[in-house]
Scaffold this motif. Sequence first.
Motif, PDB file in Angstrom:
ATOM      1  N   VAL A   1     -23.620 100.940 -59.863  1.00 19.31           N
ATOM      2  CA  VAL A   1     -24.016  99.948 -60.865  1.00 19.31           C
ATOM      3  C   VAL A   1     -22.752  99.275 -61.367  1.00 19.31           C
ATOM      4  CG1 VAL A   1     -26.230 100.874 -61.615  1.00 19.31           C
ATOM      5  CG2 VAL A   1     -24.117 101.798 -62.602  1.00 19.31           C
TER       6      VAL A   1
ATOM      7  N   THR B   1     -23.905 103.163 -67.564  1.00 21.43           N
ATOM      8  CA  THR B   1     -25.264 103.071 -68.087  1.00 21.43           C
ATOM      9  C   THR B   1     -25.337 103.236 -69.602  1.00 21.43           C
ATOM     10  OG1 THR B   1     -25.452 105.396 -67.410  1.00 21.43           O
ATOM     11  CG2 THR B   1     -26.478 103.775 -65.991  1.00 21.43           C
TER      12      THR B   1
ATOM     13  N   PHE C   1     -27.601  96.791 -59.453  1.00 22.71           N
ATOM     14  CA  PHE C   1     -27.498  97.983 -58.600  1.00 22.71           C
ATOM     15  C   PHE C   1     -27.424  97.541 -57.149  1.00 22.71           C
ATOM     16  CE2 PHE C   1     -29.614 100.973 -55.773  1.00 22.71           C
ATOM     17  CZ  PHE C   1     -29.170 102.225 -56.154  1.00 22.71           C
TER      18      PHE C   1
ATOM     19  N   VAL D   1     -31.992 100.049 -63.641  1.00 20.02           N
ATOM     20  CA  VAL D   1     -31.298  99.505 -62.477  1.00 20.02           C
ATOM     21  C   VAL D   1     -32.170  98.475 -61.765  1.00 20.02           C
ATOM     22  CG1 VAL D   1     -29.864 101.549 -62.154  1.00 20.02           C
ATOM     23  CG2 VAL D   1     -32.033 101.384 -60.934  1.00 20.02           C
TER      24      VAL D   1
END
Length: 372
Positions: free
Chosen positions: A133, A137, A159, A181
Amino acid sequence: MATVAVLGAGNGGLAAAADLTLRGHTVRLFSRTPAPLDPVREAGGITLEGAAGSGLAVTELLTTDLAAAVSGADLVMLVVPATALAPYAALLAPHLTAGQPVFLNPGGTGGALALHAALRAEGFRGELRIAEVSTLTYACRTCGPAAVRISNVAPRLPFAAFPGRAAAQLHELVAPLYPAVRRCGSVLETGLANLNAVEHPPQILLNTGWVEHTRGDFYFYYEGTTPSVGRVIDAVDRERLALAAALGAPAVRFVDAFRDAGYTTPEAAATGSTYIAMQHSAANRWFRSPPSLDHRYVHEDVGHGLVPWTEWARLAGVPTPVMDGLVTLAGAATGRDYRRDGLTAARMGLAGIGTGGIVRFLDAGPAEVAVR
């Protein structure tokens, strides 16, 4: 539920281990040294608070034994700075199994490419499936030796995977862990969505005097992003968008991506001004500055953020004078050669590949050798 090996016990690693554990997944937390793990053992787990919930997370395993962490894991997740990917490749090569999914959280710019090339250089001959990614996160900071606070969970994250042909399977595996994602076309797209490389180098380099004089005693994003600093960030972003257009990789403005990741308001993003977006960033409001330039905001976000962008720009024939200037300034200020030691085209496996061959390379990967 998945068994996840979380490699790295810094802010992000502790946050991931605690969050995933409290959501019912089996987590093995690995650190290269015992120091980050000892307080967690003494406390009986990781205390989590903030936007992802709260509680005491007791992971299945706390270990400095990498083989024990990754053996049989459904997902090997690296939550480490980009500068640590090469050392981790050396550690992982003897223990990773052919086809075992690897997830870089985050991949930064070119992370999946760099890890793939480094694992091959370390002699790993199995199938490699690496996802990434664009940014971590979570927005998170430790708030004690065995405690971490998550101030924001990104609601939408680009992603991608390398090789690209593995993207669908890896997305199916990662999405239950992180529903935010969203699949992109390639790791060029995730790499160009690296928000840290847009903002951090201007923020820290243009505040060098304040950083060193106060040893970081100011609010980095809120106070450190003045109108002038914001304009430099906007200039970096324009170069990034021009590079994305030349490479055929979709990209959105920094302020819009900042909004989509939950870091500012829609009204602030609509102004198009990074300065205004930072002034309305509740998630980042209370984060203090690094105490010196010896920090990932320079070493990682210049050497493994701006440097690979400028390397891609050379392949595409796109001028990047502001990025180049920041790379030069960072080197002068720290005494490091980021052009030599950063993430070059060669370290991403892209040496000798023209723009015409990049699409095929990203989908299929380099010519693969026999699976061990």
